[in-house]
Design a protein around this motif. Structure first.
Motif, PDB file in Angstrom:
ATOM      1  N   ALA A 139      -0.660  18.188 -81.888  1.00 43.56           N
ATOM      2  CA  ALA A 139       0.456  17.237 -81.903  1.00 43.56           C
ATOM      3  C   ALA A 139       1.082  17.109 -80.507  1.00 43.56           C
ATOM      4  O   ALA A 139       1.478  16.011 -80.097  1.00 43.56           O
ATOM      5  CB  ALA A 139       1.502  17.671 -82.930  1.00 43.56           C
ATOM      6  N   ASP A 140       1.155  18.234 -79.774  1.00 40.97           N
ATOM      7  CA  ASP A 140       1.698  18.173 -78.399  1.00 40.97           C
ATOM      8  C   ASP A 140       0.786  17.342 -77.499  1.00 40.97           C
ATOM      9  O   ASP A 140       1.269  16.553 -76.673  1.00 40.97           O
ATOM     10  CB  ASP A 140       1.851  19.584 -77.817  1.00 40.97           C
ATOM     11  N   ASP A 141      -0.518  17.551 -77.642  1.00 43.49           N
ATOM     12  CA  ASP A 141      -1.462  16.762 -76.841  1.00 43.49           C
ATOM     13  C   ASP A 141      -1.297  15.270 -77.135  1.00 43.49           C
ATOM     14  O   ASP A 141      -1.340  14.432 -76.226  1.00 43.49           O
ATOM     15  CB  ASP A 141      -2.912  17.172 -77.150  1.00 43.49           C
ATOM     16  N   MET A 142      -1.103  14.948 -78.406  1.00 42.32           N
ATOM     17  CA  MET A 142      -0.935  13.540 -78.774  1.00 42.32           C
ATOM     18  C   MET A 142       0.395  12.996 -78.231  1.00 42.32           C
ATOM     19  O   MET A 142       0.500  11.826 -77.870  1.00 42.32           O
ATOM     20  CB  MET A 142      -1.006  13.371 -80.294  1.00 42.32           C
ATOM     21  N   GLN A 143       1.404  13.861 -78.189  1.00 43.67           N
ATOM     22  CA  GLN A 143       2.718  13.402 -77.739  1.00 43.67           C
ATOM     23  C   GLN A 143       2.700  13.002 -76.255  1.00 43.67           C
ATOM     24  O   GLN A 143       3.485  12.175 -75.821  1.00 43.67           O
ATOM     25  CB  GLN A 143       3.765  14.498 -77.972  1.00 43.67           C
ATOM     26  N   ARG A 144       1.784  13.579 -75.496  1.00 43.46           N
ATOM     27  CA  ARG A 144       1.704  13.259 -74.075  1.00 43.46           C
ATOM     28  C   ARG A 144       0.987  11.927 -73.807  1.00 43.46           C
ATOM     29  O   ARG A 144       0.980  11.437 -72.685  1.00 43.46           O
ATOM     30  CB  ARG A 144       0.997  14.389 -73.328  1.00 43.46           C
ATOM     31  N   VAL A 145       0.388  11.374 -74.841  1.00 41.62           N
ATOM     32  CA  VAL A 145      -0.359  10.122 -74.668  1.00 41.62           C
ATOM     33  C   VAL A 145       0.617   8.959 -74.492  1.00 41.62           C
ATOM     34  O   VAL A 145       1.595   8.845 -75.231  1.00 41.62           O
ATOM     35  CB  VAL A 145      -1.267   9.881 -75.891  1.00 41.62           C
ATOM     36  N   THR A 146       0.364   8.112 -73.514  1.00 44.78           N
ATOM     37  CA  THR A 146       1.238   6.957 -73.262  1.00 44.78           C
ATOM     38  C   THR A 146       0.619   5.694 -73.873  1.00 44.78           C
ATOM     39  O   THR A 146      -0.591   5.668 -74.156  1.00 44.78           O
ATOM     40  CB  THR A 146       1.399   6.722 -71.756  1.00 44.78           C
ATOM     41  N   PRO A 147       1.445   4.656 -74.047  1.00 45.63           N
ATOM     42  CA  PRO A 147       0.874   3.384 -74.530  1.00 45.63           C
ATOM     43  C   PRO A 147      -0.282   2.906 -73.650  1.00 45.63           C
ATOM     44  O   PRO A 147      -1.294   2.407 -74.165  1.00 45.63           O
ATOM     45  CB  PRO A 147       2.072   2.433 -74.465  1.00 45.63           C
ATOM     46  N   ALA A 148      -0.157   3.098 -72.346  1.00 49.08           N
ATOM     47  CA  ALA A 148      -1.237   2.653 -71.445  1.00 49.08           C
ATOM     48  C   ALA A 148      -2.509   3.465 -71.677  1.00 49.08           C
ATOM     49  O   ALA A 148      -3.621   2.937 -71.567  1.00 49.08           O
ATOM     50  CB  ALA A 148      -0.779   2.783 -69.991  1.00 49.08           C
ATOM     51  N   ASP A 149      -2.350   4.766 -72.010  1.00 49.75           N
ATOM     52  CA  ASP A 149      -3.525   5.597 -72.297  1.00 49.75           C
ATOM     53  C   ASP A 149      -4.302   5.046 -73.500  1.00 49.75           C
ATOM     54  O   ASP A 149      -5.533   5.038 -73.521  1.00 49.75           O
ATOM     55  CB  ASP A 149      -3.111   7.039 -72.627  1.00 49.75           C
ATOM     56  N   VAL A 150      -3.551   4.632 -74.508  1.00 47.28           N
ATOM     57  CA  VAL A 150      -4.198   4.118 -75.728  1.00 47.28           C
ATOM     58  C   VAL A 150      -4.968   2.845 -75.406  1.00 47.28           C
ATOM     59  O   VAL A 150      -6.122   2.669 -75.820  1.00 47.28           O
ATOM     60  CB  VAL A 150      -3.144   3.860 -76.827  1.00 47.28           C
ATOM     61  N   GLN A 151      -4.313   1.973 -74.644  1.00 53.32           N
ATOM     62  CA  GLN A 151      -4.967   0.712 -74.296  1.00 53.32           C
ATOM     63  C   GLN A 151      -6.231   0.971 -73.460  1.00 53.32           C
ATOM     64  O   GLN A 151      -7.281   0.368 -73.677  1.00 53.32           O
ATOM     65  CB  GLN A 151      -3.986  -0.161 -73.520  1.00 53.32           C
ATOM     66  N   ARG A 152      -6.120   1.893 -72.529  1.00 55.67           N
ATOM     67  CA  ARG A 152      -7.272   2.213 -71.683  1.00 55.67           C
ATOM     68  C   ARG A 152      -8.411   2.813 -72.520  1.00 55.67           C
ATOM     69  O   ARG A 152      -9.583   2.468 -72.346  1.00 55.67           O
ATOM     70  CB  ARG A 152      -6.845   3.205 -70.587  1.00 55.67           C
ATOM     71  N   ALA A 153      -8.064   3.688 -73.464  1.00 54.31           N
ATOM     72  CA  ALA A 153      -9.098   4.288 -74.318  1.00 54.31           C
ATOM     73  C   ALA A 153      -9.791   3.203 -75.144  1.00 54.31           C
ATOM     74  O   ALA A 153     -11.016   3.213 -75.314  1.00 54.31           O
ATOM     75  CB  ALA A 153      -8.476   5.349 -75.233  1.00 54.31           C
ATOM     76  N   ALA A 154      -9.000   2.264 -75.648  1.00 57.25           N
ATOM     77  CA  ALA A 154      -9.596   1.180 -76.440  1.00 57.25           C
ATOM     78  C   ALA A 154     -10.562   0.369 -75.588  1.00 57.25           C
ATOM     79  O   ALA A 154     -11.678   0.050 -76.013  1.00 57.25           O
ATOM     80  CB  ALA A 154      -8.492   0.281 -77.004  1.00 57.25           C
ATOM     81  N   ARG A 155     -10.134   0.037 -74.377  1.00 57.36           N
ATOM     82  CA  ARG A 155     -10.985  -0.794 -73.506  1.00 57.36           C
ATOM     83  C   ARG A 155     -12.234  -0.026 -73.062  1.00 57.36           C
ATOM     84  O   ARG A 155     -13.300  -0.603 -72.900  1.00 57.36           O
ATOM     85  CB  ARG A 155     -10.196  -1.249 -72.280  1.00 57.36           C
ATOM     86  N   THR A 156     -12.078   1.267 -72.868  1.00 59.72           N
ATOM     87  CA  THR A 156     -13.203   2.068 -72.375  1.00 59.72           C
ATOM     88  C   THR A 156     -14.241   2.315 -73.462  1.00 59.72           C
ATOM     89  O   THR A 156     -15.446   2.248 -73.199  1.00 59.72           O
ATOM     90  CB  THR A 156     -12.690   3.432 -71.855  1.00 59.72           C
ATOM     91  N   TYR A 157     -13.773   2.632 -74.654  1.00 63.57           N
ATOM     92  CA  TYR A 157     -14.712   3.102 -75.681  1.00 63.57           C
ATOM     93  C   TYR A 157     -14.946   2.087 -76.808  1.00 63.57           C
ATOM     94  O   TYR A 157     -16.063   1.995 -77.314  1.00 63.57           O
ATOM     95  CB  TYR A 157     -14.212   4.425 -76.278  1.00 63.57           C
ATOM     96  N   LEU A 158     -13.915   1.393 -77.239  1.00 59.92           N
ATOM     97  CA  LEU A 158     -14.104   0.452 -78.356  1.00 59.92           C
ATOM     98  C   LEU A 158     -14.514  -0.909 -77.790  1.00 59.92           C
ATOM     99  O   LEU A 158     -13.838  -1.927 -77.995  1.00 59.92           O
ATOM    100  CB  LEU A 158     -12.830   0.349 -79.209  1.00 59.92           C
TER     101      LEU A 158
END
Lengths: 438, 448
Positions: free
Chosen positions: B391-410
């Motif tokens: 949960a702590d690892d997830m809490q450090r994730v930023t909105p930009a991280d999510v967008q970047r992960a989506a663009r990189t992998y999905l």
């Protein structure tokens, strides 16, 4: 296992009270846990529906959270999801059930939402239509799954068409397709009433606080004038319990396209929970088809003959008589061999009582596994509700070891004879075309 | 459960031990995790790890078939085992006064299983029966075909239970060799959680396992799936009740720095992770539920992200209504993926995901068995500490991280799209006979 050590869940540690509107409340505090579990049961099972409306109780229960007088489905879901809580309702044959969990600090919210769903559901047309479509999809899945299809047909044959025990809780496609939001509102008005509701709250909460929260939520619920009473529910259950055992052997082989394995159920009409032979029957069932990887049936069908991945027996016992079944999934070429092996193991235990060692092992297993079943808050809640529903008393868990210890080999044998000595068994297979499989 | 609550030890023979005291009930759960699963099976040996797991319930020099069940259940305990892509685990949960029984059983079968030829043959048909039972599920047929397409080189493409051809062909000696190669203290991790002090637990483990010799270190698994450069598709036409879509993308391994962002992304789509795998129940407020189920477009939806040693798959699964049209559903799923590319999620949306994750995990981790599964499974793929910092690892994730992960992998070149389409008649499933990912195969009928 020391019988002197008192079970922690007992009449002194469980608080039981009846709220002024008739709701029965059981509370067991478990301060070690960060969470709470809420469970409950009440009259609104399919025992209160008719065959032509099979699935009505189930669809009504599922639809309770799909919109209330004060919340849309989305708002209701947001209130739960925002705090990671869960709450669901479903109907079984004899009763309807509810279950939820939340962090301890959110118990008030959980009870408030539960009361809102029970008191004020609006059954919006659009939501009912979607839920009905989802149910029809689930029914289509039952019809495609050999184990589920066999189980459904087995109950139809065992009970016949005239009792809710004989039709599936989720209904049939043809009956569910006809259900309307109006049907659900009518069923809610007559089947949901505080006097038939029993709740269990287990977790990090003290009993007084739980009682205050319950009084402020479900305690404010007033029944509709036509709502079912406890007596009415009892009459419905007695009506559903009228089935007599089949008068001749029954068998049905169902073909489902595209399958490679056949699932079968072989069984008899069994016991009520209140039957005095219940304790001997759970020991017999454990020996026959549970111990290790499926008891004697598993030893024979799986370990010795290598015919099946799963082979075991199940004994249900409810407010009404429930089935006792033997089940396995086998290659279609081996169906007859596996069924013969199951019958052989039944006959062997009916002919010869279990040995002293086998019975002693069974007793130790049944008694010793109690702490494992009561480790989670939800497990304690389920157990408390079962104790209340069957009138077992709050000291039931203290008394259980002595009841099991007193069983004799002959009593265990006799329990099996009572149910399975009838030649009129019911057998259903489902899978590839057996005729084509040779 | 925090990092400080777990004690980590190592025996001289290489056995790793994790212990945690939990005093809520007088019980203890004892796990042995072996670093061997479908991932370690060469061509022709698919299903070997799972079959070895079944053989562990047969004969050792001291035990006969059925003895383990009688011994554990005879003291009120439960037992089971499961095999998945990366590991094989055995466990007993029992009253704490009988904990030595679990240690005796597990230390015995770590070294002394005999693989009697007759037992191997009777178990061959049991496992083929297990496989044939799985084949009743359209989702199993879809995922085995899809994974075979997604992993053309890596063993994740041949699944856990194995192809029928391999199950018919493998010999007793093949299986015994697999056992000897991977079963030993230096390729295993013990996890013990329950009503027992760490020092006491460790002393007991030392007594039972300390005398076992280390094995030759197993060969490293060096196969890597080549990067997929173009979208792939697979269709399974077979009798079944309704169409189903699995839209999958290759994602990195569990230990990768982007994994937490993928968990957050998946929580937005479907729901927070409640168990050790990267998925949980589908929340009614999730993006996919609102788009597909609440709208009436489909009957059910789910998403999860593979949690493995090697790169795995993110999956979006959609169950259509009987007779439902596939094209609008696929277009809508792609639209949801595009939305992740185009818009970073709101801070409030991320905050809600973290609250949900913390609450769901607190409830899911009530039992000692669930805690031991978390620790063991994460230790197998990324180190046990990640089970506790999730949960702590997830809490450090930023909105930009999510967008970047989506663009990189999905993204389209990383995509494998699978359809199950109901067909009349016996039909034929595509694929090579591999099982569905994350359908861990177990010795008993309760797994999966």
């Amino acid at each position: 296992m020391s019988s002197a050590r008192r079970h922690p869940v007992n009449a002194a540690s469980v608080t039981r009270q009846v709220l002024p509107n008739g709701v029965t409340l059981l509370v067991y505090p478990n301060p070690a846990s960060p969470s709470v579990a809420v469970g409950g049961y009440h009259a609104a099972g399919s025992v209160l529906e008719t065959r032509g409306a099979a699935g009505l109780a189930s669809l009504t229960a599922e639809a309770l959270t799909r919109g209330t007088a004060g919340r849309t489905f989305l708002e209701f879901s947001q209130a739960l999801d925002n705090v990671g809580a869960s709450l669901s309702f479903h109907a079984l044959t004899e009763f309807a059930a509810l279950g939820g969990s939340a962090l301890a600090e959110d118990l008030g919210l959980l009870l408030d939402l539960m009361a809102d769903a029970l008191h004020n559901p609006t059954f919006p047309d659009e939501e009912v239509e979607r839920l009905r479509d989802q149910t029809l999809t689930a029914i289509a899945q039952v019809e495609d799954r050999p184990s589920a299809r066999a189980a459904r047909r087995f109950r139809e044959l065992l009970y016949g068409p005239d009792t809710p025990n004989g039709w599936p809780e989720e209904g049939y496609a043809r009956t569910v397709a006809r259900l309307t939001a109006g049907d659900l509102r009518d069923f809610h008005a007559r089947a949901y009433a505080p006097a038939t509701l029993t709740l269990a709250v287990v977790g990090a909460v003290d009993p007084e606080r739980a009682a205050e929260l319950a009084a402020a939520t479900v305690g404010t619920w007033n029944a509709a004038p036509a709502a079912v009473s406890r007596e009415g529910w009892g009459r419905a259950l007695r009506g559903a319990d009228g089935a007599s055992a089949p008068a001749e052997p029954q068998r049905d082989d169902l073909t489902i396209a595209g399958k490679t394995q056949t699932e079968f159920l072989l069984g008899w009409l069994g016991l009520r929970r209140a039957d005095p032979t219940y304790y001997a029957a759970i020991a017999a069932n454990f020996i026959l088809g549970q111990l290790g990887l499926g008891g004697r049936i598993g030893d024979n069908v799986r370990d010795t003959q290598g015919l099946a991945y799963h082979a075991s027996s199940y004994m249900d016992a409810g407010l009404t008589r429930q089935p006792w079944t033997l089940r396995a999934g086998v290659n279609p070429a081996n169906v007859d061999r596996a069924i013969a092996a199951c019958r052989h193991e039944v006959q062997r235990l009916m002919d010869t009582p279990p040995g002293a060692d086998e019975l002693q092992l069974t007793k130790r297993a049944l008694i010793g596994s109690l702490p494992l079943r009561l480790e989670r808050n939800s497990g304690v809640a389920r157990t408390l509700l079962g104790m209340e529903r069957h009138g077992l008393g709050l000291d039931y868990l203290d008394e259980f070891p002595a009841r099991v210890e007193s069983l004799t080999p002959e009593a265990v044998r006799q329990a099996l004879v009572t149910v399975m000595s009838s030649p009129n068994s019911t057998l259903v297979t489902a899978g590839p075309d057996l005729a084509a499989s040779g | 459960m925090g990092v400080d609550d777990v004690r980590e030890h190592g025996l001289a023979n290489g056995l790793a031990v994790l212990t945690r005291e939990v005093r809520t009930a007088p019980i203890v759960t004892f796990f042995v995790w072996y670093r061997v699963g479908a991932r370690n099976e060469p061509a022709g040996m698919s299903g070997a790890s799972h079959w070895v797991e079944h053989m562990m319930f047969k004969r050792t020099e001291r035990l006969a078939p059925g003895d383990i069940g009688r011994m554990v259940e005879g003291v009120g305990g439960t037992f089971n085992a499961f095999t998945y892509e990366d590991a094989t685990a055995y466990h007993e949960t029992l009253p704490v006064e009988h904990v030595d029984l679990a240690l005796a059983i597990e230390s015995d079968r770590m070294a002394n299983a005999v693989f009697d030829p007759g037992d191997v043959e009777s178990e061959r048909t049991v496992i083929i029966s297990e496989r044939e039972g799985n084949e009743a599920s359209p989702m199993f047929l879809l995922m085995e075909a899809l994974e075979a397409e997604a992993f053309r080189v890596h063993p994740y493409g041949h699944g856990v239970i194995g192809s029928k051809a391999d199950l018919r062909a493998m010999s007793r000696d093949d299986l015994f060799e697999h056992y000897r190669r991977y079963y030993g203290p230096n390729n295993a991790v013990v996890v013990m959680v329950g009503d027992i002090a760490a020092d006491d637990a460790l002393a007991r483990v030392e007594r039972s396992f300390g005398g076992l010799p280390a094995i030759e270190p197993p060969p490293p698994m060096a196969v890597r799936e080549p990067r997929q450069r173009a979208a792939r598709r697979v269709e399974v036409r077979h009798p079944g009740p309704f169409p189903m879509l699995a839209l999958c993308h290759h994602v990195p391994e569990r230990a990768h720095a982007d994994y937490a962002a993928l968990l957050v992304l998946n929580a937005l789509l479907s729901g927070p992770p409640s168990g050790p795998f990267g998925g949980g129940g589908t929340l009614h407020t999730s993006r996919l539920y609102r788009r597909f189920v609440a709208s009436g477009l489909a009957a059910a939806v789910h998403a999860d992200v593979g949690s493995n040693i090697d790169p795995a798959l993110h999956r979006i699964l959609v169950v259509l209504k009987p007779g439902g049209a596939p094209d609008p559903v696929e277009a809508a799923v792609l639209d949801e993926v595009r939305r992740l590319h185009d818009e970073a999620p709101g801070e409030d949306e991320l905050a809600r995901v973290i609250r949900q994750t913390r609450a769901k995990r607190a409830i899911a981790l009530e039992s000692v068995t669930a805690q031991a599964v978390q620790l063991g499974m994460l230790e197998m793929c990324a180190g046990w500490r990640r089970a506790l910092t999730l949960a702590d690892d997830m809490q450090r994730v930023t909105p930009a991280d999510v967008q970047r992960a989506a663009r990189t992998y999905l993204c389209e070149p990383q995509r494998v799209t699978g359809w199950f389409l109901p067909a009349a008649g016996p039909g034929a499933a595509a694929g090579n006979g591999a099982p569905a990912r994350r359908r861990a195969a177990g010795a008993r009928a309760v797994s999966g």
